[in-house]
Design a protein around this motif. Structure first.
Motif, PDB file in Angstrom:
ATOM      1  N   HIS A 195      37.245 -31.596  41.505  1.00 41.60           N
ATOM      2  CA  HIS A 195      36.724 -31.692  40.136  1.00 41.60           C
ATOM      3  C   HIS A 195      37.107 -33.004  39.461  1.00 41.60           C
ATOM      4  CE1 HIS A 195      40.885 -30.761  39.212  1.00 41.60           C
ATOM      5  NE2 HIS A 195      40.778 -29.631  39.903  1.00 41.60           N
ATOM      6  N   GLN A 196      37.910 -33.843  40.145  1.00 35.89           N
ATOM      7  CA  GLN A 196      38.313 -35.150  39.630  1.00 35.89           C
ATOM      8  C   GLN A 196      39.157 -35.069  38.364  1.00 35.89           C
ATOM      9  OE1 GLN A 196      37.097 -35.899  42.532  1.00 35.89           O
ATOM     10  NE2 GLN A 196      36.218 -37.871  41.974  1.00 35.89           N
ATOM     11  N   GLY A 197      39.702 -33.909  38.058  1.00 36.84           N
ATOM     12  CA  GLY A 197      40.492 -33.753  36.850  1.00 36.84           C
ATOM     13  C   GLY A 197      39.656 -33.580  35.596  1.00 36.84           C
ATOM     14  N   ASP A 198      38.371 -33.286  35.773  1.00 29.17           N
ATOM     15  CA  ASP A 198      37.427 -33.174  34.653  1.00 29.17           C
ATOM     16  C   ASP A 198      37.018 -31.708  34.502  1.00 29.17           C
ATOM     17  OD1 ASP A 198      34.855 -33.060  33.276  1.00 29.17           O
ATOM     18  OD2 ASP A 198      34.825 -35.252  33.417  1.00 29.17           O
ATOM     19  N   LEU A 199      37.313 -31.109  33.370  1.00 31.04           N
ATOM     20  CA  LEU A 199      37.027 -29.689  33.148  1.00 31.04           C
ATOM     21  C   LEU A 199      35.537 -29.386  33.205  1.00 31.04           C
ATOM     22  CD1 LEU A 199      38.733 -27.116  32.499  1.00 31.04           C
ATOM     23  CD2 LEU A 199      38.091 -27.454  30.102  1.00 31.04           C
ATOM     24  N   ASP A 200      34.725 -30.262  32.675  1.00 30.70           N
ATOM     25  CA  ASP A 200      33.273 -30.036  32.703  1.00 30.70           C
ATOM     26  C   ASP A 200      32.737 -30.063  34.131  1.00 30.70           C
ATOM     27  OD1 ASP A 200      33.060 -29.709  29.970  1.00 30.70           O
ATOM     28  OD2 ASP A 200      32.698 -31.840  29.591  1.00 30.70           O
ATOM     29  N   ILE A 201      33.244 -31.002  34.949  1.00 27.16           N
ATOM     30  CA  ILE A 201      32.837 -31.030  36.353  1.00 27.16           C
ATOM     31  C   ILE A 201      33.280 -29.750  37.050  1.00 27.16           C
ATOM     32  CG2 ILE A 201      33.246 -32.153  38.582  1.00 27.16           C
ATOM     33  CD1 ILE A 201      33.305 -34.822  37.130  1.00 27.16           C
ATOM     34  N   ALA A 202      34.485 -29.276  36.718  1.00 26.17           N
ATOM     35  CA  ALA A 202      34.981 -28.035  37.315  1.00 26.17           C
ATOM     36  C   ALA A 202      34.051 -26.870  36.996  1.00 26.17           C
ATOM     37  CB  ALA A 202      36.385 -27.740  36.813  1.00 26.17           C
ATOM     38  N   LYS A 203      33.574 -26.806  35.767  1.00 20.12           N
ATOM     39  CA  LYS A 203      32.647 -25.729  35.393  1.00 20.12           C
ATOM     40  C   LYS A 203      31.318 -25.883  36.124  1.00 20.12           C
ATOM     41  CE  LYS A 203      34.570 -24.737  30.814  1.00 20.12           C
ATOM     42  NZ  LYS A 203      34.313 -24.744  29.353  1.00 20.12           N
ATOM     43  N   ARG A 204      30.845 -27.115  36.256  1.00 20.73           N
ATOM     44  CA  ARG A 204      29.609 -27.344  37.015  1.00 20.73           C
ATOM     45  C   ARG A 204      29.768 -26.872  38.448  1.00 20.73           C
ATOM     46  NH1 ARG A 204      28.558 -33.492  36.576  1.00 20.73           N
ATOM     47  NH2 ARG A 204      27.043 -32.982  38.230  1.00 20.73           N
ATOM     48  N   MET A 205      30.948 -27.085  39.006  1.00 24.12           N
ATOM     49  CA  MET A 205      31.185 -26.694  40.389  1.00 24.12           C
ATOM     50  C   MET A 205      31.277 -25.170  40.528  1.00 24.12           C
ATOM     51  SD  MET A 205      33.724 -29.684  41.770  1.00 24.12           S
ATOM     52  CE  MET A 205      33.410 -29.320  43.489  1.00 24.12           C
ATOM     53  N   ILE A 206      31.860 -24.497  39.541  1.00 28.28           N
ATOM     54  CA  ILE A 206      31.891 -23.038  39.555  1.00 28.28           C
ATOM     55  C   ILE A 206      30.463 -22.493  39.522  1.00 28.28           C
ATOM     56  CG2 ILE A 206      32.538 -20.969  38.253  1.00 28.28           C
ATOM     57  CD1 ILE A 206      35.024 -22.516  37.292  1.00 28.28           C
ATOM     58  N   ARG A 207      29.636 -23.066  38.641  1.00 27.82           N
ATOM     59  CA  ARG A 207      28.239 -22.619  38.551  1.00 27.82           C
ATOM     60  C   ARG A 207      27.495 -22.921  39.849  1.00 27.82           C
ATOM     61  NH1 ARG A 207      24.589 -20.677  35.239  1.00 27.82           N
ATOM     62  NH2 ARG A 207      26.070 -20.573  33.518  1.00 27.82           N
ATOM     63  N   MET A 208      27.756 -24.075  40.437  1.00 28.36           N
ATOM     64  CA  MET A 208      27.130 -24.421  41.703  1.00 28.36           C
ATOM     65  C   MET A 208      27.488 -23.396  42.775  1.00 28.36           C
ATOM     66  SD  MET A 208      28.086 -25.911  44.895  1.00 28.36           S
ATOM     67  CE  MET A 208      29.316 -27.204  44.700  1.00 28.36           C
ATOM     68  N   ALA A 209      28.768 -23.016  42.845  1.00 34.05           N
ATOM     69  CA  ALA A 209      29.200 -22.027  43.839  1.00 34.05           C
ATOM     70  C   ALA A 209      28.463 -20.709  43.642  1.00 34.05           C
ATOM     71  CB  ALA A 209      30.709 -21.819  43.746  1.00 34.05           C
ATOM     72  N   LYS A 210      28.325 -20.304  42.393  1.00 30.95           N
ATOM     73  CA  LYS A 210      27.607 -19.070  42.080  1.00 30.95           C
ATOM     74  C   LYS A 210      26.144 -19.172  42.484  1.00 30.95           C
ATOM     75  CE  LYS A 210      26.256 -15.265  39.970  1.00 30.95           C
ATOM     76  NZ  LYS A 210      26.529 -13.911  40.527  1.00 30.95           N
ATOM     77  N   GLU A 211      25.494 -20.254  42.090  1.00 31.89           N
ATOM     78  CA  GLU A 211      24.064 -20.398  42.363  1.00 31.89           C
ATOM     79  C   GLU A 211      23.761 -20.540  43.849  1.00 31.89           C
ATOM     80  OE1 GLU A 211      22.959 -23.688  39.886  1.00 31.89           O
ATOM     81  OE2 GLU A 211      22.791 -22.437  38.075  1.00 31.89           O
ATOM     82  N   CYS A 212      24.728 -21.051  44.611  1.00 37.89           N
ATOM     83  CA  CYS A 212      24.525 -21.223  46.051  1.00 37.89           C
ATOM     84  C   CYS A 212      24.806 -19.941  46.831  1.00 37.89           C
ATOM     85  CB  CYS A 212      25.410 -22.350  46.574  1.00 37.89           C
ATOM     86  SG  CYS A 212      24.915 -23.991  46.008  1.00 37.89           S
ATOM     87  N   GLY A 213      25.345 -18.917  46.174  1.00 38.62           N
ATOM     88  CA  GLY A 213      25.544 -17.640  46.830  1.00 38.62           C
ATOM     89  C   GLY A 213      26.949 -17.360  47.309  1.00 38.62           C
ATOM     90  N   ALA A 214      27.919 -18.217  46.955  1.00 36.92           N
ATOM     91  CA  ALA A 214      29.313 -17.946  47.334  1.00 36.92           C
ATOM     92  C   ALA A 214      29.842 -16.752  46.542  1.00 36.92           C
ATOM     93  CB  ALA A 214      30.181 -19.174  47.090  1.00 36.92           C
ATOM     94  N   ASP A 215      30.861 -16.109  47.092  1.00 37.02           N
ATOM     95  CA  ASP A 215      31.455 -14.952  46.438  1.00 37.02           C
ATOM     96  C   ASP A 215      32.566 -15.332  45.472  1.00 37.02           C
ATOM     97  OD1 ASP A 215      30.126 -12.639  47.870  1.00 37.02           O
ATOM     98  OD2 ASP A 215      30.948 -13.731  49.577  1.00 37.02           O
ATOM     99  N   CYS A 216      33.215 -16.474  45.713  1.00 37.08           N
ATOM    100  CA  CYS A 216      34.413 -16.823  44.955  1.00 37.08           C
ATOM    101  C   CYS A 216      34.508 -18.334  44.794  1.00 37.08           C
ATOM    102  CB  CYS A 216      35.648 -16.298  45.692  1.00 37.08           C
ATOM    103  SG  CYS A 216      37.224 -16.661  44.897  1.00 37.08           S
ATOM    104  N   ALA A 217      34.905 -18.769  43.614  1.00 33.21           N
ATOM    105  CA  ALA A 217      35.229 -20.175  43.368  1.00 33.21           C
ATOM    106  C   ALA A 217      36.744 -20.293  43.331  1.00 33.21           C
ATOM    107  CB  ALA A 217      34.621 -20.646  42.046  1.00 33.21           C
ATOM    108  N   LYS A 218      37.286 -21.191  44.150  1.00 37.78           N
ATOM    109  CA  LYS A 218      38.740 -21.287  44.279  1.00 37.78           C
ATOM    110  C   LYS A 218      39.236 -22.690  43.956  1.00 37.78           C
ATOM    111  CE  LYS A 218      41.230 -21.746  48.067  1.00 37.78           C
ATOM    112  NZ  LYS A 218      42.352 -22.604  47.593  1.00 37.78           N
ATOM    113  N   PHE A 219      40.383 -22.744  43.291  1.00 37.70           N
ATOM    114  CA  PHE A 219      41.027 -24.004  42.930  1.00 37.70           C
ATOM    115  C   PHE A 219      42.398 -24.080  43.587  1.00 37.70           C
ATOM    116  CE2 PHE A 219      37.681 -23.488  39.937  1.00 37.70           C
ATOM    117  CZ  PHE A 219      37.364 -24.750  39.458  1.00 37.70           C
TER     118      PHE A 219
END
Length: 359
Positions: free
Chosen positions: A29-53
């Motif tokens: 996420h590069q230390g960016d909270l907004d990017i982290a949220k985009r990545m969580i949404r990406m994981a959801k939209e791509c069909g993953a079950d869990c977003a992990k940090f």
């Protein structure tokens, strides 16, 4: 069949349950909270079950000299390793915000607790399960304390030996039976010759009462799909929005289109695994009707003759008759009527066929 565990509320893994797919955002996420949220949404939209940090309390994970050492890598976010890690580390409040966001969009959220204090925070955060990174798998006091929290555990095995994994099992099992092991090789990116997917089978044999999975750092999706075909019940892959971003994990991560393909391929393989019972399936009936062969008369056979093998052959016949696997059982049987050369051998022309022809 390995036992199932409830890894997340309402979501079981192991046995005949579908593979649980973890999108490892880590610190991509590069230390960016907004990017982290985009990545969580990406994981959801791509069909993953869990977003992990990955969560660290830096003074508990590293000693002072490790944090103070110069860090001049092209991937560095600071002059020292400590500055670099602090740039990438989210605060407790930011983690609460990320977990809330994941819950709002409907994807499970967790993190690897990279030290004992991080585990304490994640426990307070009420994550559904703890991920134990490979670097802590042989950290036995950490494992004991984490197991005692009572949450399910997913334990990676990079950098470890089978002997160590037996010790891990013996430590965790009596305290907390709800855990699984992931085969993992800690190299970024991972070369195919170092993957050793056969360890999945070795783990299944050595630890038959826990689910076994795979954490991959290779490029592409083929190896992870193969892991599922071998029985992996959890698959973890690093993900990114852009492989060209600064950071050592991006190159071994999947971009959104690859994650979509991985999820799709895993679900296809799961369907294809099917049943261990081999039998003629309804979907094969059309082909069997068209091309399935029967026993036919190789020569003209008079009424009352006793069938011998040299009287019989196998062809696609009309009408259907005895299937080819019955040819040896027909030998020695008496025919009730004459049969023309090239005519199908049917049940109606064989005397006492029900009793004597076993097939």
């Amino acid at each position: 069949m390995p036992r199932e565990i409830e890894l997340c509320p309402g979501r079981r893994v192991g046995g005949d349950q579908p593979c649980f797919i973890i999108a490892e955002i880590g610190q991509n996420h590069q230390g960016d909270l907004d990017i982290a949220k985009r990545m969580i949404r990406m994981a959801k939209e791509c069909g993953a079950d869990c977003a992990k940090f990955q969560k660290s309390e830096l003074e508990y994970k590293f000693n002072k000299k490790a944090l103070e050492r110069p860090y001049t890598s092209k991937h560095s976010w600071g002059k020292t390793y400590g500055e670099h890690k602090r740039h990438l580390e989210f605060s407790h409040d930011q983690y609460r915000e990320l977990k809330k966001y994941a819950e709002e969009i409907g994807i499970f959220f967790t993190a690897s607790g990279m030290d004992e204090m991080a585990v304490e925070f994640l426990h307070e955060l009420d994550v559904p399960f703890f991920k134990v990174g490979s670097g802590d798998t042989n950290n036995f006091p950490y494992l004991e304390k984490t197991a005692k929290k009572g949450r399910p555990m997913v334990i990676s095995s990079g950098m470890q030996s089978m002997n160590t994994m037996h010790q891990v099992y013996q430590i965790v099992k009596p305290i907390n039976p709800n855990f699984c092991f992931l085969q993992c090789t800690s190299a970024y990116p991972l070369q195919p010759e170092d993957v050793n997917l056969r360890v999945i089978s070795a783990y299944q044999s050595a630890f038959p009462d826990i689910p076994i999975g795979y954490s991959g750092h290779e490029t592409g999706i083929a190896i992870s799909v193969a892991a599922v075909a071998l029985g992996a019940k959890v698959v973890e892959r690093h993900v990114t929005l852009d492989k060209t971003w600064k950071g050592s994990d991006h190159q071994a991560s999947l971009e959104p289109d690859e994650l979509v393909e991985l999820v799709k391929a895993i679900r296809t393989v799961e369907k294809a695994m099917g049943s261990p019972i081999k039998q003629l399936l309804p979907c094969e009936m059309a082909c069997n009707e068209k091309l399935g062969k029967s026993v036919v008369a190789k020569v003209a056979i008079p009424e009352g003759a006793i069938l011998t093998l040299d009287m019989l052959t196998v062809k696609v016949g009309e009408p259907k008759g005895f299937p080819p696997e019955c040819i040896f059982d027909l030998v020695g049987q008496k025919v009730k009527k004459s049969i023309e050369e090239d005519e199908t051998i049917t049940e109606q022309v064989v005397e006492n066929h029900v009793k004597k022809v076993k097939c």
